[in-house]
Design an enzyme around this catalytic site. Structure first.
Site, PDB file in Angstrom:
ATOM      1  N   GLU A  28       0.831  -1.220   0.000  1.00  0.00           N
ATOM      2  CA  GLU A  28       0.000   0.000   0.000  1.00  0.00           C
ATOM      3  C   GLU A  28       0.860   1.262   0.000  1.00  0.00           C
ATOM      4  O   GLU A  28       2.080   1.214   0.213  1.00  0.00           O
ATOM      5  CB  GLU A  28      -0.943   0.018   1.204  1.00  0.00           C
ATOM      6  CG  GLU A  28      -0.216   0.037   2.532  1.00  0.00           C
ATOM      7  CD  GLU A  28      -0.931   0.838   3.605  1.00  0.00           C
ATOM      8  OE1 GLU A  28      -1.403   1.958   3.332  1.00  0.00           O
ATOM      9  OE2 GLU A  28      -0.973   0.355   4.744  1.00  0.00           O
ATOM     10  N   LYS A 162      -2.883  -1.363  16.021  1.00  0.00           N
ATOM     11  CA  LYS A 162      -2.390  -0.541  17.133  1.00  0.00           C
ATOM     12  C   LYS A 162      -3.504  -0.304  18.122  1.00  0.00           C
ATOM     13  O   LYS A 162      -4.668  -0.203  17.735  1.00  0.00           O
ATOM     14  CB  LYS A 162      -2.009   0.848  16.607  1.00  0.00           C
ATOM     15  CG  LYS A 162      -0.790   0.908  15.779  1.00  0.00           C
ATOM     16  CD  LYS A 162      -0.409   2.390  15.606  1.00  0.00           C
ATOM     17  CE  LYS A 162       0.885   2.507  14.841  1.00  0.00           C
ATOM     18  NZ  LYS A 162       0.676   2.392  13.393  1.00  0.00           N
TER      19      LYS A 162
HETATM   20  N1  PSU Z   1      -2.490   1.636  10.674  1.00  0.00           N
HETATM   21  C1  PSU Z   1      -1.150   1.710  10.845  1.00  0.00           C
HETATM   22  N2  PSU Z   1      -0.383   2.318   9.875  1.00  0.00           N
HETATM   23  C2  PSU Z   1      -0.974   2.861   8.745  1.00  0.00           C
HETATM   24  C3  PSU Z   1      -2.382   2.754   8.600  1.00  0.00           C
HETATM   25  C4  PSU Z   1      -3.095   2.133   9.574  1.00  0.00           C
HETATM   26  O1  PSU Z   1      -0.651   1.211  11.833  1.00  0.00           O
HETATM   27  O2  PSU Z   1      -0.257   3.426   7.904  1.00  0.00           O
HETATM   28  C5  PSU Z   1      -3.042   3.309   7.366  1.00  0.00           C
HETATM   29  C6  PSU Z   1      -3.441   2.190   6.381  1.00  0.00           C
HETATM   30  O3  PSU Z   1      -3.282   2.676   5.072  1.00  0.00           O
HETATM   31  C7  PSU Z   1      -4.906   1.970   6.690  1.00  0.00           C
HETATM   32  C8  PSU Z   1      -5.349   3.383   6.987  1.00  0.00           C
HETATM   33  O4  PSU Z   1      -5.643   1.421   5.618  1.00  0.00           O
HETATM   34  O5  PSU Z   1      -4.274   3.934   7.736  1.00  0.00           O
HETATM   35  C9  PSU Z   1      -6.629   3.400   7.768  1.00  0.00           C
HETATM   36  O6  PSU Z   1      -7.156   4.675   7.783  1.00  0.00           O
HETATM   37  P1  PSU Z   1      -8.619   4.896   8.414  1.00  0.00           P
HETATM   38  O7  PSU Z   1      -8.430   4.576   9.865  1.00  0.00           O
HETATM   39  O8  PSU Z   1      -8.938   6.334   8.143  1.00  0.00           O
HETATM   40  O9  PSU Z   1      -9.535   3.935   7.720  1.00  0.00           O
END
Ligand code: PSU
Ligand code: MN
Length: 305
Positions: A28, A162
């Site tokens: 990603e 996390k």
């Molecule tokens: N969690 C992490 N590192 C990240 C992400 C999530 O520990 O870089 C990123 C990923 O790309 C995940 C996104 O898909 O954040 C999720 O964002 P949201 O919570 O807005 O859906």
């Protein structure tokens, strides 16, 4: 460049590997543009591609550049994603908007899964998954990553979630959505920086061949969603849960004080945790992505052999 798919642009390397049914691993780009600071982000992205190759698979980093979804990027593409100020965070619902406007976008777990699946990539490596945010009972903030896992047949190799999220509610939601949650080599679901979370592994596998066997059975059964393959951070890179727990509590309080919500929540928290740990969390984050890249490549190799 290869034009055998009308809506996405593949590099020749990725297109050839898919045509010859060789192993390919998707990566990603939100982690590059919104998950880590420059220039560590570009170094991490470059290194991870190398690790995937060294373990016998072809890396396919996914992003939208100039309005075109790309499967596989050049070194210049990685540099742009890591440093350009106008790269938006693109989940599934944002894809048509960035494409229509010819803009740049970094894809989240959800949108990367969707684009990978369009071209038949089965394995995807990231750091952490999005999930149910703490306080979601009020905010309704549940990552679209979970919705995508409910519907798109891709294995997501990650280090768990996390504790900026509510790990218990995230696991409950994955269960409701019918998503298998495998943990490699551990009886406990990991919490990204730490091998422990207090939650048991829903399903344990030991090694890439056992993980690949579950993926094959999932396909044979005609199950349509994704699979989470959680890979605990290596012991030597771990940050103890109580140490990082205090930092996360502080980062969440700072976010609330600033009134940050919605798609900005996760990038803010990731950046704030790096600040509060003086960079230690970044070192751990890079270490776990490296380990995930190796496991993902091994699973992809196992799936085609
Ligand atoms: N969690 C992490 N590192 C990240 C992400 C999530 O520990 O870089 C990123 C990923 O790309 C995940 C996104 O898909 O954040 C999720 O964002 P949201 O919570 O807005 O859906
Ligand atoms: Mn969200």
């Amino acid at each position: 460049m290869n034009d055998s798919y009308p809506t996405v642009v593949l590099t020749d390397e990725v297109a050839d590997a898919l045509a010859e049914r060789r192993p390919v691993v998707a990566l990603e780009s939100t982690i590059i543009s919104h998950g880590m600071p420059y220039p560590d982000n570009v170094a991490m992205a470059t290194e991870v591609e190398g690790i995937v190759r060294a373990h016998g698979a072809v890396p396919a980093t996914i992003a939208v550049l100039d309005g075109k979804p790309r499967i596989g990027l050049s070194p210049e593409g990685l540099e742009l994603l890591g440093s350009h100020p106008d790269v938006s965070k693109v989940s599934v619902r944002d894809l048509p908007y960035v494409v229509a406007r010819g803009a740049h976008g970094a894809t989240t777990v959800a949108s990367t899964m969707r684009l990978a699946s369009m071209v038949g990539i089965q394995v995807f490596v990231t750091g952490g998954l999005g999930g149910v945010h703490r306080g979601a009972q009020q905010s309704f903030d549940i990552s679209a990553d979970l919705n995508e896992l409910a519907r798109t047949p891709v294995v997501v190799v990650c280090a768990g979630v996390k504790s900026i999220l509510d790990i218990g509610l995230t696991l409950e939601t994955l269960e409701t959505f019918g998503v298998p949650v495998l943990v490699e080599g551990s009886d406990e679901f990991p919490s990204f920086y730490s091998r422990s979370s207090g939650f048991a592994a829903p399903m344990r596998v030991d090694g890439p061949a056992e993980a690949a066997a579950v993926v094959r059975a999932h396909t044979v059964l005609g199950l349509t969603g994704g699979i989470v393959l959680a890979h605990p951070i290596p012991v030597e890179d771990e940050i103890p849960a109580d140490e990082i727990g205090a930092v996360i509590t502080r980062a969440l309080a700072d976010m609330d004080a600033l009134g940050i919500t919605g798609k900005d929540a996760t990038p803010y928290l990731l950046g704030r945790i790096v600040e509060l740990t003086g960079g230690a969390s970044l070192t751990a984050n890079i270490a776990l992505v490296r380990a995930n890249a190796r496991l993902g490549a091994e699973v992809a190799v196992s799936l085609v052999s």
